[in-house]
Design a protein around this motif. Structure first.
Motif, PDB file in Angstrom:
ATOM      1  N   GLU A  60       1.220  21.623  -2.079  1.00  0.00           N
ATOM      2  CA  GLU A  60       0.543  20.975  -3.212  1.00  0.00           C
ATOM      3  C   GLU A  60       1.536  20.181  -4.057  1.00  0.00           C
ATOM      4  N   ILE A  61       2.744  20.763  -4.273  1.00  0.00           N
ATOM      5  CA  ILE A  61       3.766  20.064  -5.063  1.00  0.00           C
ATOM      6  C   ILE A  61       4.165  18.765  -4.365  1.00  0.00           C
ATOM      7  N   LEU A  62       4.375  18.842  -3.038  1.00  0.00           N
ATOM      8  CA  LEU A  62       4.757  17.642  -2.290  1.00  0.00           C
ATOM      9  C   LEU A  62       3.694  16.553  -2.401  1.00  0.00           C
ATOM     10  N   ILE A  63       2.445  16.939  -2.206  1.00  0.00           N
ATOM     11  CA  ILE A  63       1.359  15.962  -2.271  1.00  0.00           C
ATOM     12  C   ILE A  63       1.285  15.338  -3.663  1.00  0.00           C
ATOM     13  N   SER A  64       1.422  16.175  -4.693  1.00  0.00           N
ATOM     14  CA  SER A  64       1.375  15.674  -6.067  1.00  0.00           C
ATOM     15  C   SER A  64       2.527  14.730  -6.346  1.00  0.00           C
ATOM     16  N   ALA A  65       3.736  15.088  -5.863  1.00  0.00           N
ATOM     17  CA  ALA A  65       4.907  14.240  -6.102  1.00  0.00           C
ATOM     18  C   ALA A  65       4.785  12.899  -5.391  1.00  0.00           C
ATOM     19  N   PHE A  66       4.090  12.909  -4.226  1.00  0.00           N
ATOM     20  CA  PHE A  66       3.908  11.648  -3.505  1.00  0.00           C
ATOM     21  C   PHE A  66       2.844  10.778  -4.171  1.00  0.00           C
ATOM     22  N   ALA A  67       1.783  11.399  -4.685  1.00  0.00           N
ATOM     23  CA  ALA A  67       0.618  10.648  -5.148  1.00  0.00           C
ATOM     24  C   ALA A  67       0.635  10.334  -6.643  1.00  0.00           C
ATOM     25  N   LYS A  68       1.318  11.149  -7.446  1.00  0.00           N
ATOM     26  CA  LYS A  68       1.269  10.998  -8.900  1.00  0.00           C
ATOM     27  C   LYS A  68       1.997   9.720  -9.334  1.00  0.00           C
ATOM     28  N   ASP A  69       1.470   9.069 -10.365  1.00  0.00           N
ATOM     29  CA  ASP A  69       2.069   7.838 -10.874  1.00  0.00           C
ATOM     30  C   ASP A  69       3.050   8.191 -11.998  1.00  0.00           C
ATOM     31  N   PHE A  70       4.353   7.971 -11.759  1.00  0.00           N
ATOM     32  CA  PHE A  70       5.378   8.305 -12.752  1.00  0.00           C
ATOM     33  C   PHE A  70       5.904   7.033 -13.418  1.00  0.00           C
ATOM     34  N   ALA A  71       6.294   7.186 -14.683  1.00  0.00           N
ATOM     35  CA  ALA A  71       6.835   6.045 -15.417  1.00  0.00           C
ATOM     36  C   ALA A  71       8.212   5.667 -14.910  1.00  0.00           C
ATOM     37  N   SER A  72       8.973   6.632 -14.381  1.00  0.00           N
ATOM     38  CA  SER A  72      10.325   6.370 -13.900  1.00  0.00           C
ATOM     39  C   SER A  72      10.698   7.416 -12.873  1.00  0.00           C
ATOM     40  N   SER A  73      11.780   7.130 -12.129  1.00  0.00           N
ATOM     41  CA  SER A  73      12.283   8.108 -11.154  1.00  0.00           C
ATOM     42  C   SER A  73      12.798   9.350 -11.859  1.00  0.00           C
ATOM     43  N   HIS A  74      13.378   9.156 -13.042  1.00  0.00           N
ATOM     44  CA  HIS A  74      13.861  10.293 -13.820  1.00  0.00           C
ATOM     45  C   HIS A  74      12.703  11.234 -14.181  1.00  0.00           C
ATOM     46  N   GLU A  75      11.569  10.649 -14.588  1.00  0.00           N
ATOM     47  CA  GLU A  75      10.398  11.464 -14.911  1.00  0.00           C
ATOM     48  C   GLU A  75       9.865  12.160 -13.663  1.00  0.00           C
ATOM     49  N   GLN A  76       9.915  11.467 -12.528  1.00  0.00           N
ATOM     50  CA  GLN A  76       9.477  12.069 -11.271  1.00  0.00           C
ATOM     51  C   GLN A  76      10.328  13.294 -10.925  1.00  0.00           C
ATOM     52  N   LEU A  77      11.646  13.186 -11.094  1.00  0.00           N
ATOM     53  CA  LEU A  77      12.533  14.320 -10.807  1.00  0.00           C
ATOM     54  C   LEU A  77      12.341  15.437 -11.833  1.00  0.00           C
ATOM     55  N   ASP A  78      12.069  15.076 -13.099  1.00  0.00           N
ATOM     56  CA  ASP A  78      11.750  16.105 -14.101  1.00  0.00           C
ATOM     57  C   ASP A  78      10.539  16.926 -13.665  1.00  0.00           C
ATOM     58  N   ASN A 138      12.826  11.018  -0.732  1.00  0.00           N
ATOM     59  CA  ASN A 138      12.375   9.865   0.049  1.00  0.00           C
ATOM     60  C   ASN A 138      11.285   9.100  -0.692  1.00  0.00           C
ATOM     61  N   ALA A 139      10.362   9.860  -1.309  1.00  0.00           N
ATOM     62  CA  ALA A 139       9.297   9.209  -2.077  1.00  0.00           C
ATOM     63  C   ALA A 139       9.877   8.441  -3.266  1.00  0.00           C
ATOM     64  N   LYS A 140      10.890   9.034  -3.921  1.00  0.00           N
ATOM     65  CA  LYS A 140      11.527   8.367  -5.066  1.00  0.00           C
ATOM     66  C   LYS A 140      12.192   7.060  -4.638  1.00  0.00           C
ATOM     67  N   ASP A 141      12.929   7.081  -3.520  1.00  0.00           N
ATOM     68  CA  ASP A 141      13.618   5.871  -3.048  1.00  0.00           C
ATOM     69  C   ASP A 141      12.622   4.775  -2.685  1.00  0.00           C
ATOM     70  N   ARG A 142      11.522   5.184  -2.007  1.00  0.00           N
ATOM     71  CA  ARG A 142      10.522   4.168  -1.652  1.00  0.00           C
ATOM     72  C   ARG A 142       9.872   3.576  -2.893  1.00  0.00           C
ATOM     73  N   ARG A 143       9.636   4.435  -3.884  1.00  0.00           N
ATOM     74  CA  ARG A 143       9.021   3.965  -5.116  1.00  0.00           C
ATOM     75  C   ARG A 143       9.939   2.978  -5.840  1.00  0.00           C
ATOM     76  N   GLU A 144      11.234   3.305  -5.910  1.00  0.00           N
ATOM     77  CA  GLU A 144      12.189   2.430  -6.600  1.00  0.00           C
ATOM     78  C   GLU A 144      12.290   1.079  -5.900  1.00  0.00           C
ATOM     79  N   PHE A 145      12.302   1.139  -4.569  1.00  0.00           N
ATOM     80  CA  PHE A 145      12.411  -0.134  -3.850  1.00  0.00           C
ATOM     81  C   PHE A 145      11.143  -0.978  -4.021  1.00  0.00           C
ATOM     82  N   SER A 146       9.974  -0.305  -3.952  1.00  0.00           N
ATOM     83  CA  SER A 146       8.714  -1.034  -4.095  1.00  0.00           C
ATOM     84  C   SER A 146       8.612  -1.705  -5.457  1.00  0.00           C
ATOM     85  N   LEU A 147       9.053  -0.989  -6.517  1.00  0.00           N
ATOM     86  CA  LEU A 147       9.018  -1.577  -7.859  1.00  0.00           C
ATOM     87  C   LEU A 147       9.970  -2.755  -7.969  1.00  0.00           C
TER      88      LEU A 147
END
Length: 782
Positions: free
Chosen positions: A157-175, A303-312
């Motif tokens: 569930e945590i993995l799915i949420s981390a992949f799908a949730k919309d975060f303001a920044s990578s730092h917030e995602q890691l928090d 991996n999700a964080k890196d893809r998100r940063e590159f996409s942005l």
């Protein structure tokens, strides 16, 4: 007169006939009563009855073995007289409910570090008096199994949420992920340090305490050198998780306990450590399972964080890239993802360095002007042809919409395929679509991780068999008529608790794994087998009649019985029920199979116990020195007992206990034989292990305490309980003297001494380690 005689004779005949029928009927009823009592005594559950005053008046053998007591210790007594206050209150509250409402009640109760499901129900006693029937089962292993399953589901569930949730920044995602990691591992503190491989520096990115994120983005980083970071440095150097568990101890000037447990896990991408994640202060300490779960979680999220940063970054720079080709080339070639462009005809217009590398090419000229689909996208995952007209990438051009996909493959130069995640973005200039830009990455490892997650969700982590969640998933499919007749077999492993008691839970796990292998190799590929509890298995044999299923059951039982699980002989109880089109529901068939299994387990309990006990004793006595010592100790003990004028029943118990006093050495003996001594307990533990073995069998339960205490000493310096004087059972004191005398005089233990010298030696130990009365009795006997 003849008529009268005939009438009398006929009357006598009828009387005799009815008398015989009455006797036969009474005999039959007596046999049924005896059968019911046998079931009651042999049932593995803990069965008892109470009267209307909540006093015990019947208890079965399993209940007595659980408490290590005799019937007279319970009969006529209440729980208030037998149990600790809080447990007694809970049990008597259930009694009051049954007596006052006349309805059953069920509760889960924690007692003596175990978990029990207790059911109480009203019964009518002789004389029409109200009473209480009670059955209880040990569900500790089932609870542990459910907790482990809950952990796996929570991680997913945590993995799915981390992949799908919309975060303001990578730092917030890691928090967010760090907060979830604290919950997943039961920790108070969490840290994420980024690691610079080139500079060998750590920098603190995220910090959480007591389940709350405490880190704040700073304008500067707190940097730490690699060599100054303890366990964090070890995780970088070894690229492995490290665990430090310190035992609890009382903190100074406080009643609280002081402990500090830490686990560090490296985050590794492309064989480089990019970060180290740590969690601390789980009161129970950390395990390898905790480390594996945290590692899977963080790698997936990273991996999700890196893809998100590159996409942005790609989105923000899209306008500038179209205007500045040189800047476009620089950025594209610095991206780890592959990127290429195509025109409206589907031909390559540009391609970056990462795409060349991922596809196995060296030159850009190999692509420009060539058809994208024909070069890298012409096959499906299964190797079949993928027509260009069905290509989803091309949809981005006519539809003017971004197309994303992660269930297809690209083809390398050498013809091999790899899983990709791609996005095709329409390329627009002057309000006209001129082509598309495609970004893609190799997600082979991620797909493998997802498959691993899916596997763990629907498979038992110990045996690899399907688990209960998978059964729930396919339950509807199993109810389909094409499966019928379907034979349902429920199996319950015998001897698992004994294996755990003798060799520990690690060996018990190996026991279960081997049982699972035997079952799996005994059925067809189309059949399904599940591990649904600690030692319980379900088998679903499709299109299988009862007679064929019984052949399979016989094959499984014979195969299991051939196994020697480190000194414990394999055995499994099986119950069968068949699902037909017009018969019982699948749930009813399962319940019927389970009841049949319990019936077989009950009927075979005594026989299996005797076979297992005989096998264990034969393991010990297969060594000539051990057999000689056992026989000598028994003979000397018998002589001492006769000198002390023990009763015949006491002498019999003494002989049996003396002969089996070293049965707890079995793990050590087997360990030496197999070269695995590092696993086995110390010499001082063998009295406790011997007690567990003997207490597990009805034939030897009454001598278990004598074996447990045979290494206690008169002055209280012995083990395992440190008993002294007459606190030590008399039989144990006799065995101690008999054993010591044989060790001094027997040829099995080095150079023997004479009986006179041995008796002088024992005289010196009287009142210190040995009972003076027993030593004097030995001197009288020999």
């Amino acid at each position: 007169m003849e008529v009268v005689v005939m009438i009398v004779a006929a009357a006598l005949g009828i009387l005799v006939f009815h008398t015989m029928r009455f006797r036969d009927r009474r005999k039959e009823c007596t046999e049924y009563v005896n059968l019911a009592l046998d079931f009651f005594e042999a049932d593995h559950r803990f069965l008892t009855f109470k009267d209307e005053e909540k006093r015990y008046f019947m208890v079965n053998r399993a209940f007595l073995l659980l408490h290590g007591k005799k019937q007279e210790d319970f009969i006529g007594k209440t729980d208030g007289e037998l149990q600790r206050k809080d447990l007694a209150e809970t049990l008597e509250k259930m009694d009051d409910h049954v007596l006052s409402t006349g309805t059953p009640v069920e509760e889960v109760v924690y007692a003596h570090e175990r978990v029990y499901r207790i059911r109480k129900f009203p019964v009518r006693l002789p004389g029409k008096k109200a009473g209480i029937g009670i059955n209880a089962e040990d569900i500790t292993e089932d609870i542990a199994y459910e907790k482990e399953l809950a952990r796996i589901i929570r991680r997913n569930e945590i993995l799915i949420s981390a992949f799908a949730k919309d975060f303001a920044s990578s730092h917030e995602q890691l928090d967010y992920v760090l907060y979830q990691a604290l919950e997943l591992t039961g920790s108070d503190y969490g840290y994420i340090y980024l690691f610079d491989e080139e500079k060998k520096l750590f920098s603190l990115e995220n910090f959480a305490v007591k389940g709350k994120v405490s880190s704040k983005r700073r304008s500067y980083k707190q940097n730490y050198r690699l060599e100054n970071m303890g366990l964090w440095s070890q995780s970088v150097r070894t690229k492995e998780a490290h665990i430090f568990n310190r035992e609890k101890r009382s903190a100074r000037n406080t009643e609280e306990e002081d402990y500090f447990n830490l686990m560090t896990v490296p985050v590794i991408l492309e064989d480089q450590v990019v970060a180290v994640v740590g969690v601390a202060n789980n009161p129970k300490g950390y395990t390898k399972v905790d480390a594996e779960e945290l590692s899977l979680l963080m790698i997936g999220v990273w991996n999700a964080k890196d893809r998100r940063e590159f996409s942005l970054a790609l989105r923000d720079m899209n306008a500038d890239l179209l205007e500045n080709k040189e800047k476009l080339t620089l950025i594209l070639n610095s991206s780890a993802d592959g990127i290429y462009g195509m025109d409206t005809k589907g031909n390559f217009t540009f391609i970056n360095q990462s795409a060349l590398t991922l596809l196995g090419y060296e030159k850009v000229s190999d692509f420009i002007g060539k058809n994208c689909h024909e070069m890298i996208h012409h096959k499906r995952k299964d190797g079949s042809s993928y027509p260009e007209k069905e290509c989803r990438i091309y949809d981005a051009i006519p539809k003017g919409e971004t197309v994303t996909c992660e269930d297809e493959v690209f083809i390398r130069k050498d013809g091999t395929a790899f899983s990709v995640q791609y996005s095709a973005h329409p390329q627009i200039r002057n309000d006209r679509i001129i082509g598309a830009v495609v970004t893609f990455s190799d997600i082979t490892e991620r797909k493998k991780q997802e498959e691993d997650v899916l596997y763990l969700t629907y498979h038992d982590s110990l045996t690899g068999l399907h688990n209960r969640p998978y059964l729930e998933k396919v339950y509807h499919d199993l109810e389909q008529e094409e499966n019928y007749p379907m034979s349902v077999v429920v199996g319950d492993v015998n001897g698992l608790k004994l294996s755990n008691d003798i060799f520990g839970h690690q060996r018990g796990d190996q026991f279960l794994k081997r049982i699972a292998e035997v079952i799996k190799h005994s059925i067809r590929e189309e059949d399904l087998v599940f591990r649904v509890g600690g030692d319980e298995f379900y088998l679903f044999l499709r299109s299988t009649r009862e007679e064929d299923a019984r052949v399979v059951m016989h094959r499984i039982q014979k195969a299991v019985e051939m196994e020697d699980f480190q000194g414990v002989r394999g055995s499994i109880s099986l119950g069968l029920s068949v699902k037909t089109v017009d018969g019982l529901t699948l749930e009813e068939v399962l319940n019927d199979a389970e009841q049949n299994m319990y019936r077989e387990k009950t009927l075979r309990a005594k026989m299996e116990g005797k076979k297992q006990l005989s096998y264990l004793i034969s393991q010990l006595m297969s060594y000539p020195k051990e057999r000689a010592h056992a026989e000598n100790t028994r003979n000397y003990a018998r002589a001492i007992g006769e000198a002390l004028k023990l009763r015949q029943d006491e002498l019999k118990a003494l002989e049996d206990a003396a002969y089996l006093h070293d049965v707890g050495k079995i793990p050590t003996i087997i360990g030496k034989n197999k070269g695995e001594m590092s696993f086995y307990p110390t010499r001082k533990d063998h009295a406790v292990i011997g007690y567990r073995i003997l207490n597990a069998f009805e034939e030897t339960a009454d001598i278990a305490k004598a074996v447990l205490s045979h290494h206690e000493k008169w002055n209280g310096t012995g083990y395992p309980k440190g008993l002294s004087g007459e606190e030590i059972p008399l039989l144990s004191r006799i065995i101690a003297v008999a054993e010591k005398f044989d060790r001094l005089t027997g040829i099995s233990y080095g150079k023997p001494i004479s009986k006179e010298e041995a008796l002088q030696h024992l005289d010196r130990e009287k009142g210190e380690t040995l009972d003076p009365k027993v030593v004097n009795a030995l001197k009288e006997a020999v």
